[in-house]
Motif scaffolding. Structure first.
Motif, PDB file in Angstrom:
ATOM      1  N   GLN A 154      -9.606  -3.807   4.246  1.00  0.00           N
ATOM      2  CA  GLN A 154      -8.607  -4.668   4.876  1.00  0.00           C
ATOM      3  C   GLN A 154      -7.192  -4.484   4.326  1.00  0.00           C
ATOM      4  O   GLN A 154      -6.235  -4.801   5.009  1.00  0.00           O
ATOM      5  CB  GLN A 154      -9.015  -6.143   4.714  1.00  0.00           C
ATOM      6  CG  GLN A 154     -10.310  -6.466   5.426  1.00  0.00           C
ATOM      7  CD  GLN A 154     -11.347  -7.055   4.484  1.00  0.00           C
ATOM      8  OE1 GLN A 154     -11.638  -6.512   3.436  1.00  0.00           O
ATOM      9  NE2 GLN A 154     -11.919  -8.171   4.891  1.00  0.00           N
ATOM     10  N   GLU A 155      -7.055  -4.008   3.078  1.00  0.00           N
ATOM     11  CA  GLU A 155      -5.737  -3.923   2.446  1.00  0.00           C
ATOM     12  C   GLU A 155      -5.614  -2.605   1.684  1.00  0.00           C
ATOM     13  O   GLU A 155      -6.286  -2.404   0.680  1.00  0.00           O
ATOM     14  CB  GLU A 155      -5.522  -5.109   1.502  1.00  0.00           C
ATOM     15  CG  GLU A 155      -4.268  -5.058   0.670  1.00  0.00           C
ATOM     16  CD  GLU A 155      -3.002  -4.877   1.482  1.00  0.00           C
ATOM     17  OE1 GLU A 155      -2.304  -3.856   1.267  1.00  0.00           O
ATOM     18  OE2 GLU A 155      -2.728  -5.723   2.351  1.00  0.00           O
ATOM     19  N   SER A 156      -4.740  -1.722   2.160  1.00  0.00           N
ATOM     20  CA  SER A 156      -4.623  -0.385   1.572  1.00  0.00           C
ATOM     21  C   SER A 156      -4.182  -0.397   0.109  1.00  0.00           C
ATOM     22  O   SER A 156      -4.463   0.539  -0.624  1.00  0.00           O
ATOM     23  CB  SER A 156      -3.655   0.468   2.388  1.00  0.00           C
ATOM     24  OG  SER A 156      -2.346  -0.067   2.314  1.00  0.00           O
ATOM     25  N   GLN A 157      -3.507  -1.450  -0.319  1.00  0.00           N
ATOM     26  CA  GLN A 157      -2.983  -1.510  -1.690  1.00  0.00           C
ATOM     27  C   GLN A 157      -4.031  -1.936  -2.721  1.00  0.00           C
ATOM     28  O   GLN A 157      -3.769  -1.894  -3.916  1.00  0.00           O
ATOM     29  CB  GLN A 157      -1.799  -2.485  -1.750  1.00  0.00           C
ATOM     30  CG  GLN A 157      -0.619  -2.071  -0.899  1.00  0.00           C
ATOM     31  CD  GLN A 157       0.001  -0.764  -1.358  1.00  0.00           C
ATOM     32  OE1 GLN A 157       0.224  -0.550  -2.553  1.00  0.00           O
ATOM     33  NE2 GLN A 157       0.260   0.136  -0.424  1.00  0.00           N
ATOM     34  N   ILE A 158      -5.212  -2.357  -2.264  1.00  0.00           N
ATOM     35  CA  ILE A 158      -6.242  -2.835  -3.195  1.00  0.00           C
ATOM     36  C   ILE A 158      -7.318  -1.770  -3.363  1.00  0.00           C
ATOM     37  O   ILE A 158      -8.060  -1.464  -2.436  1.00  0.00           O
ATOM     38  CB  ILE A 158      -6.867  -4.152  -2.712  1.00  0.00           C
ATOM     39  CG1 ILE A 158      -5.790  -5.242  -2.651  1.00  0.00           C
ATOM     40  CG2 ILE A 158      -8.009  -4.575  -3.640  1.00  0.00           C
ATOM     41  CD1 ILE A 158      -6.263  -6.546  -2.080  1.00  0.00           C
ATOM     42  N   ALA A 159      -7.355  -1.194  -4.557  1.00  0.00           N
ATOM     43  CA  ALA A 159      -8.360  -0.194  -4.902  1.00  0.00           C
ATOM     44  C   ALA A 159      -8.662  -0.325  -6.389  1.00  0.00           C
ATOM     45  O   ALA A 159      -7.744  -0.429  -7.209  1.00  0.00           O
ATOM     46  CB  ALA A 159      -7.868   1.207  -4.578  1.00  0.00           C
ATOM     47  N   LEU A 160      -9.926  -0.351  -6.729  1.00  0.00           N
ATOM     48  CA  LEU A 160     -10.362  -0.474  -8.109  1.00  0.00           C
ATOM     49  C   LEU A 160     -11.074   0.812  -8.515  1.00  0.00           C
ATOM     50  O   LEU A 160     -11.917   1.317  -7.768  1.00  0.00           O
ATOM     51  CB  LEU A 160     -11.308  -1.664  -8.256  1.00  0.00           C
ATOM     52  CG  LEU A 160     -10.754  -3.014  -7.803  1.00  0.00           C
ATOM     53  CD1 LEU A 160     -11.861  -4.052  -7.716  1.00  0.00           C
ATOM     54  CD2 LEU A 160      -9.654  -3.475  -8.732  1.00  0.00           C
ATOM     55  N   LEU A 161     -10.750   1.322  -9.678  1.00  0.00           N
ATOM     56  CA  LEU A 161     -11.413   2.511 -10.198  1.00  0.00           C
ATOM     57  C   LEU A 161     -12.751   2.085 -10.786  1.00  0.00           C
ATOM     58  O   LEU A 161     -12.815   1.139 -11.588  1.00  0.00           O
ATOM     59  CB  LEU A 161     -10.549   3.189 -11.256  1.00  0.00           C
ATOM     60  CG  LEU A 161     -11.037   4.530 -11.780  1.00  0.00           C
ATOM     61  CD1 LEU A 161     -11.100   5.574 -10.663  1.00  0.00           C
ATOM     62  CD2 LEU A 161     -10.129   5.019 -12.903  1.00  0.00           C
ATOM     63  N   ILE A 162     -13.826   2.757 -10.368  1.00  0.00           N
ATOM     64  CA  ILE A 162     -15.172   2.423 -10.843  1.00  0.00           C
ATOM     65  C   ILE A 162     -15.885   3.677 -11.334  1.00  0.00           C
ATOM     66  O   ILE A 162     -15.499   4.795 -11.004  1.00  0.00           O
ATOM     67  CB  ILE A 162     -16.011   1.721  -9.748  1.00  0.00           C
ATOM     68  CG1 ILE A 162     -16.164   2.613  -8.506  1.00  0.00           C
ATOM     69  CG2 ILE A 162     -15.411   0.358  -9.391  1.00  0.00           C
ATOM     70  CD1 ILE A 162     -17.098   2.041  -7.432  1.00  0.00           C
ATOM     71  N   THR A 163     -16.942   3.449 -12.102  1.00  0.00           N
ATOM     72  CA  THR A 163     -17.763   4.560 -12.571  1.00  0.00           C
ATOM     73  C   THR A 163     -19.191   4.084 -12.832  1.00  0.00           C
ATOM     74  O   THR A 163     -19.449   2.880 -12.929  1.00  0.00           O
ATOM     75  CB  THR A 163     -17.187   5.200 -13.848  1.00  0.00           C
ATOM     76  OG1 THR A 163     -17.836   6.450 -14.083  1.00  0.00           O
ATOM     77  CG2 THR A 163     -17.352   4.313 -15.069  1.00  0.00           C
ATOM     78  N   LEU A 167      -9.477   5.329   7.197  1.00  0.00           N
ATOM     79  CA  LEU A 167      -9.090   4.226   6.337  1.00  0.00           C
ATOM     80  C   LEU A 167      -7.776   4.567   5.657  1.00  0.00           C
ATOM     81  O   LEU A 167      -7.641   5.642   5.064  1.00  0.00           O
ATOM     82  CB  LEU A 167     -10.197   3.990   5.296  1.00  0.00           C
ATOM     83  CG  LEU A 167     -10.047   2.844   4.336  1.00  0.00           C
ATOM     84  CD1 LEU A 167      -9.983   1.510   5.082  1.00  0.00           C
ATOM     85  CD2 LEU A 167     -11.229   2.833   3.378  1.00  0.00           C
ATOM     86  N   ASP A 168      -6.809   3.671   5.755  1.00  0.00           N
ATOM     87  CA  ASP A 168      -5.509   3.864   5.124  1.00  0.00           C
ATOM     88  C   ASP A 168      -5.602   3.416   3.671  1.00  0.00           C
ATOM     89  O   ASP A 168      -6.034   2.302   3.377  1.00  0.00           O
ATOM     90  CB  ASP A 168      -4.448   3.042   5.865  1.00  0.00           C
ATOM     91  CG  ASP A 168      -3.043   3.338   5.370  1.00  0.00           C
ATOM     92  OD1 ASP A 168      -2.806   4.455   4.871  1.00  0.00           O
ATOM     93  OD2 ASP A 168      -2.181   2.443   5.482  1.00  0.00           O
ATOM     94  N   THR A 169      -5.239   4.315   2.742  1.00  0.00           N
ATOM     95  CA  THR A 169      -5.278   3.996   1.316  1.00  0.00           C
ATOM     96  C   THR A 169      -3.927   4.294   0.694  1.00  0.00           C
ATOM     97  O   THR A 169      -3.215   5.201   1.135  1.00  0.00           O
ATOM     98  CB  THR A 169      -6.350   4.824   0.581  1.00  0.00           C
ATOM     99  OG1 THR A 169      -5.919   6.187   0.485  1.00  0.00           O
ATOM    100  CG2 THR A 169      -7.700   4.755   1.272  1.00  0.00           C
ATOM    101  N   ALA A 170      -3.580   3.537  -0.332  1.00  0.00           N
ATOM    102  CA  ALA A 170      -2.324   3.769  -1.042  1.00  0.00           C
ATOM    103  C   ALA A 170      -2.410   5.041  -1.892  1.00  0.00           C
ATOM    104  O   ALA A 170      -1.421   5.745  -2.060  1.00  0.00           O
ATOM    105  CB  ALA A 170      -1.982   2.567  -1.916  1.00  0.00           C
ATOM    106  N   GLN A 171      -3.607   5.346  -2.422  1.00  0.00           N
ATOM    107  CA  GLN A 171      -3.763   6.487  -3.327  1.00  0.00           C
ATOM    108  C   GLN A 171      -3.856   7.827  -2.616  1.00  0.00           C
ATOM    109  O   GLN A 171      -3.364   8.831  -3.110  1.00  0.00           O
ATOM    110  CB  GLN A 171      -5.019   6.322  -4.199  1.00  0.00           C
ATOM    111  CG  GLN A 171      -4.890   5.331  -5.313  1.00  0.00           C
ATOM    112  CD  GLN A 171      -4.966   3.895  -4.826  1.00  0.00           C
ATOM    113  OE1 GLN A 171      -5.423   3.620  -3.728  1.00  0.00           O
ATOM    114  NE2 GLN A 171      -4.489   2.969  -5.636  1.00  0.00           N
ATOM    115  N   PHE A 172      -4.519   7.861  -1.452  1.00  0.00           N
ATOM    116  CA  PHE A 172      -4.835   9.133  -0.820  1.00  0.00           C
ATOM    117  C   PHE A 172      -4.315   9.276   0.605  1.00  0.00           C
ATOM    118  O   PHE A 172      -4.610  10.259   1.265  1.00  0.00           O
ATOM    119  CB  PHE A 172      -6.359   9.330  -0.781  1.00  0.00           C
ATOM    120  CG  PHE A 172      -7.038   9.106  -2.096  1.00  0.00           C
ATOM    121  CD1 PHE A 172      -6.873   9.991  -3.143  1.00  0.00           C
ATOM    122  CD2 PHE A 172      -7.832   7.988  -2.296  1.00  0.00           C
ATOM    123  CE1 PHE A 172      -7.487   9.778  -4.361  1.00  0.00           C
ATOM    124  CE2 PHE A 172      -8.449   7.761  -3.513  1.00  0.00           C
ATOM    125  CZ  PHE A 172      -8.276   8.660  -4.549  1.00  0.00           C
TER     126      PHE A 172
END
Length: 149
Positions: free
Chosen positions: A51-60, A3-8
């Motif tokens: 579907q979109e590498s730029q969309i990531a939400l921090l959760i806990t 999976l392509d991610t913007a963060q990692f």
């Protein structure tokens, strides 16, 4: 699956980490698949769009910071998610430049069905929870902070 991610960059995720959000997440309705990527050394994860590498939400896990957090899911939400006993609750965080002002959205938890890999952000009704509880203290945000809601 890679999976392509913007963060990692590119990360390897297992099928059990991928959840289907049939109606998307409010604000991201067109994105229906997200992977839960746990961060090492802490209680935080990313909810990364497949579907979109730029969309990531921090959760806990909200219960770590608010042990008394409780709510009832509507029958509709239980039915829509086909909930049984294997579920996971996470809440979305909003980070602030001043870490002490970072907030957690207790008004709209994300509910994961670990059996069916379905998930949904559920907006709670008839509750005093807000979308901006300070993460590091149980004080409510000031009126100035609430003005941005």
């Amino acid at each position: 699956m890679e999976l392509d991610t913007a963060q990692f960059g590119v990360v390897d995720v297992k099928e059990k980490q991928i959840f289907n959000f049939p109606k998307g997440i409010p604000g991201f309705e067109e994105y229906t698949q997200f992977a839960v990527i746990d961060l090492p050394d802490g209680p935080f994860s990313y909810l990364q769009s497949v579907q979109e590498s730029q969309i990531a939400l921090l959760i806990t896990d909200p219960f770590i910071f608010f042990p008394d957090y409780e709510f009832e899911l509507s029958d509709h939400a239980i039915e829509e998610l086909e909930l049984g006993t294997l579920l996971m609750i996470r809440c979305i965080l909003t980070l602030n430049k001043e870490v002490s002002k970072s907030t957690i959205n207790l008004l709209a938890p994300v509910v994961f069905n670990l059996e069916t890999q379905r998930a949904k952000q559920v907006i709670l009704h008839s509750t005093e929870y807000s979308s901006r509880h300070f993460l590091w203290s149980k004080e409510e945000p000031s009126l100035a902070d609430k003005a941005g809601e």
